[in-house]
Design an enzyme around this catalytic site. Sequence first.
Site, PDB file in Angstrom:
ATOM      1  N   LYS A  52       0.840  -1.208   0.000  1.00 43.64           N
ATOM      2  CA  LYS A  52       0.000   0.000   0.000  1.00 43.64           C
ATOM      3  C   LYS A  52       0.868   1.248   0.000  1.00 43.64           C
ATOM      4  O   LYS A  52       0.591   2.210  -0.717  1.00 43.64           O
ATOM      5  CB  LYS A  52      -0.962  -0.021   1.204  1.00 43.64           C
ATOM      6  CG  LYS A  52      -2.085  -1.041   1.027  1.00 43.64           C
ATOM      7  CD  LYS A  52      -2.933  -1.269   2.268  1.00 43.64           C
ATOM      8  CE  LYS A  52      -3.925  -2.399   2.008  1.00 43.64           C
ATOM      9  NZ  LYS A  52      -4.770  -2.706   3.177  1.00 43.64           N
ATOM     10  N   GLN A  96      -5.064  -1.721   9.342  1.00 43.63           N
ATOM     11  CA  GLN A  96      -4.920  -3.028   8.708  1.00 43.63           C
ATOM     12  C   GLN A  96      -5.506  -4.117   9.613  1.00 43.63           C
ATOM     13  O   GLN A  96      -5.211  -4.185  10.806  1.00 43.63           O
ATOM     14  CB  GLN A  96      -3.436  -3.307   8.407  1.00 43.63           C
ATOM     15  CG  GLN A  96      -3.187  -4.573   7.606  1.00 43.63           C
ATOM     16  CD  GLN A  96      -3.745  -4.519   6.180  1.00 43.63           C
ATOM     17  OE1 GLN A  96      -3.897  -3.454   5.595  1.00 43.63           O
ATOM     18  NE2 GLN A  96      -4.064  -5.671   5.622  1.00 43.63           N
ATOM     19  N   ASP A 119     -11.217   2.471   3.245  1.00 42.36           N
ATOM     20  CA  ASP A 119     -11.485   1.028   3.119  1.00 42.36           C
ATOM     21  C   ASP A 119     -12.972   0.763   2.837  1.00 42.36           C
ATOM     22  O   ASP A 119     -13.330  -0.328   2.400  1.00 42.36           O
ATOM     23  CB  ASP A 119     -11.126   0.304   4.432  1.00 42.36           C
ATOM     24  CG  ASP A 119      -9.773  -0.386   4.367  1.00 42.36           C
ATOM     25  OD1 ASP A 119      -9.319  -0.722   3.261  1.00 42.36           O
ATOM     26  OD2 ASP A 119      -9.175  -0.590   5.450  1.00 42.36           O
TER      27      ASP A 119
HETATM   28  N1  GUN Z   1      -6.923  -7.031   5.691  1.00 43.31           N
HETATM   29  C1  GUN Z   1      -7.151  -7.729   4.549  1.00 43.31           C
HETATM   30  N2  GUN Z   1      -7.680  -6.939   3.606  1.00 43.31           N
HETATM   31  C2  GUN Z   1      -7.805  -5.714   4.147  1.00 43.31           C
HETATM   32  C3  GUN Z   1      -8.283  -4.468   3.653  1.00 43.31           C
HETATM   33  O1  GUN Z   1      -8.728  -4.323   2.516  1.00 43.31           O
HETATM   34  N3  GUN Z   1      -8.231  -3.428   4.515  1.00 43.31           N
HETATM   35  C4  GUN Z   1      -7.765  -3.559   5.781  1.00 43.31           C
HETATM   36  N4  GUN Z   1      -7.770  -2.474   6.554  1.00 43.31           N
HETATM   37  N5  GUN Z   1      -7.316  -4.696   6.275  1.00 43.31           N
HETATM   38  C5  GUN Z   1      -7.329  -5.767   5.453  1.00 43.31           C
END
Ligand code: GUN
Length: 292
Positions: A52, A96, A119
Amino acid sequence: MELIDGKATAAKIKEEIRQEVEQIVAGGGKRPHLAAILVGHDGGSETYVRNKVLACEACGFKSTLVRYEEDVTEAELLEKIAELNNDDDVDGFIVQLPLPRHINEQKVTEAIDYRKDVDGFHPVNVGRMAIGLPCFISATPLGILTLLRRYNIPTKGKKCVILGRSNIVGKPMAQLMMQKQYGNSTVTVCHSQSPTLKQECREADIIIAAIGQPHFVTADMVKPGVVIVDVGTTRVPDATRKSGFRLCGDVKFDEVSPLCSYITPVPGGVGPMTICMLMLNTLAAGKKQYYK
Ligand code: GUN
């Protein structure tokens, strides 16, 4: 059969974002800023967050990584979330997941200001999405919609079967595929307790497999010409790989793909699109596209 190339599509979209960001900045606007909170040292989460941050660089965004050890308290985390909510320089942020067991994920998700929830996990965004209002749409469903659109795959009036009912894929995907402004399809959601799952799949024009079981969709379950989106990313041990694993989709690709008009591979299909859609949401957050 045509392969849907998520990797190439994601690269193209990130380049489009980068160009838009340069235009914004050249016009005196603010460079979009994404912050990410990472708790602990889970291998998968470390990789996702690193990717990211790299994607932010590729798009010309500012990024901030906030790290905590596994033993951070829920109160400390909520305090940081409040700080990011109030930081005008931060356009959007994510926490996350998964979080350690002593932290309530739902409480954390709801503590994020929905206007910065890139998200799209906050109930305000989920609810607005469900009734077709402008909002942050979560990355995986948005990535799938984008792939279908960029490959000019017709969805209007098509029979779309979704395998899986998770909050992050199955449920939002069903909402989006049924809505007039997105998929405009006839949607059926199947899950582990659906006795007619195979029959439903055999009648489907589009199958979106998000059930998390490697090789679940087999050739006898699909009709010729079907469009398949494989969301599965199960890690299976593989001693020949440096990482010790490989990603396995929900579809038995070798026998199913010859029957398809379009199919997403694993890896290289839906996966690369998800981080790219987070970037698109961050750009929208920077532009205050959905919320002032
Ligand atoms: N863990 C797995 N996929 C995601 C996501 O798209 N966003 C977040 N914040 N955590 C994750």
